[in-house]
Scaffold this motif. Structure first.
Motif, PDB file in Angstrom:
ATOM      1  N   TYR A  53       0.834  -1.203   0.000  1.00  0.00           N
ATOM      2  CA  TYR A  53       0.000   0.000   0.000  1.00  0.00           C
ATOM      3  C   TYR A  53       0.861   1.241   0.000  1.00  0.00           C
ATOM      4  N   ASP A  54       0.585   2.163  -0.923  1.00  0.00           N
ATOM      5  CA  ASP A  54       1.142   3.509  -0.853  1.00  0.00           C
ATOM      6  C   ASP A  54       0.209   4.357   0.007  1.00  0.00           C
ATOM      7  N   TRP A  55       0.707   5.517   0.433  1.00  0.00           N
ATOM      8  CA  TRP A  55      -0.115   6.383   1.271  1.00  0.00           C
ATOM      9  C   TRP A  55      -1.394   6.802   0.552  1.00  0.00           C
TER      10      TRP A  55
ATOM     11  N   GLU B 151      -3.108   5.096  -1.400  1.00  0.00           N
ATOM     12  CA  GLU B 151      -4.027   3.960  -1.527  1.00  0.00           C
ATOM     13  C   GLU B 151      -4.745   3.632  -0.223  1.00  0.00           C
ATOM     14  N   LEU B 152      -4.252   4.150   0.872  1.00  0.00           N
ATOM     15  CA  LEU B 152      -4.862   3.867   2.183  1.00  0.00           C
ATOM     16  C   LEU B 152      -6.041   4.804   2.413  1.00  0.00           C
ATOM     17  N   LYS B 153      -7.204   4.235   2.597  1.00  0.00           N
ATOM     18  CA  LYS B 153      -8.423   5.023   2.771  1.00  0.00           C
ATOM     19  C   LYS B 153      -9.157   4.604   4.040  1.00  0.00           C
ATOM     20  N   LYS B 154      -9.842   5.553   4.641  1.00  0.00           N
ATOM     21  CA  LYS B 154     -10.661   5.269   5.817  1.00  0.00           C
ATOM     22  C   LYS B 154     -11.756   4.279   5.454  1.00  0.00           C
ATOM     23  N   GLY B 155     -11.927   3.266   6.290  1.00  0.00           N
ATOM     24  CA  GLY B 155     -12.948   2.259   6.047  1.00  0.00           C
ATOM     25  C   GLY B 155     -12.429   1.001   5.369  1.00  0.00           C
ATOM     26  N   MET B 156     -11.187   1.046   4.840  1.00  0.00           N
ATOM     27  CA  MET B 156     -10.615  -0.133   4.209  1.00  0.00           C
ATOM     28  C   MET B 156     -10.368  -1.226   5.250  1.00  0.00           C
ATOM     29  N   VAL B 157     -10.496  -2.480   4.808  1.00  0.00           N
ATOM     30  CA  VAL B 157     -10.161  -3.622   5.662  1.00  0.00           C
ATOM     31  C   VAL B 157      -8.823  -4.177   5.191  1.00  0.00           C
ATOM     32  N   VAL B 158      -7.859  -4.257   6.104  1.00  0.00           N
ATOM     33  CA  VAL B 158      -6.516  -4.726   5.782  1.00  0.00           C
ATOM     34  C   VAL B 158      -6.159  -5.880   6.711  1.00  0.00           C
ATOM     35  N   SER B 159      -5.161  -6.643   6.314  1.00  0.00           N
ATOM     36  CA  SER B 159      -4.667  -7.744   7.149  1.00  0.00           C
ATOM     37  C   SER B 159      -3.162  -7.599   7.311  1.00  0.00           C
ATOM     38  N   GLY B 160      -2.649  -8.133   8.391  1.00  0.00           N
ATOM     39  CA  GLY B 160      -1.219  -8.022   8.642  1.00  0.00           C
ATOM     40  C   GLY B 160      -0.798  -8.850   9.832  1.00  0.00           C
TER      41      GLY B 160
ATOM     42  N   GLY C 101       1.926  -3.871   5.262  1.00  0.00           N
ATOM     43  CA  GLY C 101       2.515  -3.710   3.940  1.00  0.00           C
ATOM     44  C   GLY C 101       2.608  -2.269   3.489  1.00  0.00           C
ATOM     45  N   ALA C 102       2.552  -1.337   4.435  1.00  0.00           N
ATOM     46  CA  ALA C 102       2.697   0.087   4.131  1.00  0.00           C
ATOM     47  C   ALA C 102       4.062   0.575   4.618  1.00  0.00           C
ATOM     48  N   GLU C 103       4.326   1.862   4.389  1.00  0.00           N
ATOM     49  CA  GLU C 103       5.612   2.431   4.818  1.00  0.00           C
ATOM     50  C   GLU C 103       5.769   2.348   6.334  1.00  0.00           C
TER      51      GLU C 103
END
Length: 262
Positions: A107-109, A111-120, A135-137
């Motif tokens: 993810y670039d900055w 591409e990160l949006k409020k409400g997105m569901v991410v895993s890590g 997977g972000a900075e």
């Protein structure tokens, strides 16, 4: 007098990059971050030409061959070598596709949006919460209050280092490099506790055939209950009503004695 606004080098590069990335997203076949395999066909002074199964060849700049500093292309690549590359830019106006051998972030900055569901993966645990590598900075942070539907005293009660988790993005601050996450937002809400019926509801459940007491009966019951309370109370704590009752009895006795003497 007109004032000329001069953009800094970083601002110009960021604007150009955003424009090129937008153009790359519209290419259809080759999108940014697409993983490809290719073969080094030529070594150049500033990088390497890579043959792709595409209309245009790819080019890898010297700085994008590896993360560690590299002085010469020949120290890392040779003609005929097969390499893994990722699309960096696919500008239709250029004669080649710009590539990188350094795997890009998931993810670039932008591409990160409020409400997105991410895993890590849980990478660090503190008293106030835990950090998740998504997977972000920068890793995202989930506060202890956003870990579960119940009260959590210690984050170790919920997560462990290396655990795979899913979370929802609550906020993204690009300037401060902060990503706020919530695990609680993806959990089902706790079932409501059993509610004690109110007095009104309880009265509605009374059998309709049961006779309703009259006003006289209700007053009599209330008087009997008061008398029971007076009898059960401590002897040294006499109510005014009981004292008044005894005074009346004394007066009545003296009155009878007076009639007897006559």
């Amino acid at each position: 007098m007109d004032t000329e606004v001069i953009e800094t080098t970083d601002e110009v590069e960021n604007n150009l990059e955003d424009a090129e990335l937008d153009a790359a997203d519209n290419q259809g076949e080759l999108k940014r971050k697409t993983h490809l395999k290719g073969t080094v066909s030529k070594i150049a002074l500033g990088g390497a030409i890579v043959h792709l199964d595409f209309e245009k060849p790819g080019f890898v700049h010297l700085a994008r061959i590896q993360e560690a500093p590299l002085n010469r292309v020949e120290d890392a690549l040779q003609v005929g070598q097969e390499v893994d590359v990722w699309v960096l830019r696919a500008d239709p106006h250029r004669e080649h596709v710009e590539l990188t051998m350094i795997e890009p972030l998931k993810y670039d900055w932008r591409e990160l949006k409020k409400g997105m569901v991410v895993s890590g993966t849980i990478s660090r645990i503190e008293k106030f919460g835990a950090f998740i590598e998504i997977g972000a900075e920068r890793p995202g942070m989930v506060h202890v209050s956003e870990m579960a539907n119940k009260y959590v005293r210690n984050p170790h009660e919920v997560v462990t280092i290396g655990e795979e988790v899913a979370a929802k993005i609550l906020a993204v601050n690009k300037q401060k490099k902060q990503i706020k996450l919530s695990m609680k937002a993806l959990l089902e809400k706790a079932e409501p506790q059993e509610v004690i019926p109110s007095v009104k509801e309880a009265l509605q459940e009374v059998d309709e055939d049961e006779p309703v007491p009259t006003a006289m009966e209700m007053a009599l019951r209330e008087a009997m209950q008061r008398n029971r309370k007076d009898d059960d109370g401590p002897r040294n704590k006499k109510s005014k009503k009981s004292r008044g009752g005894r005074d009346l009895e004394d007066i009545f006795s003296r009155t009878l004695e007076g009639y007897g003497q006559k």
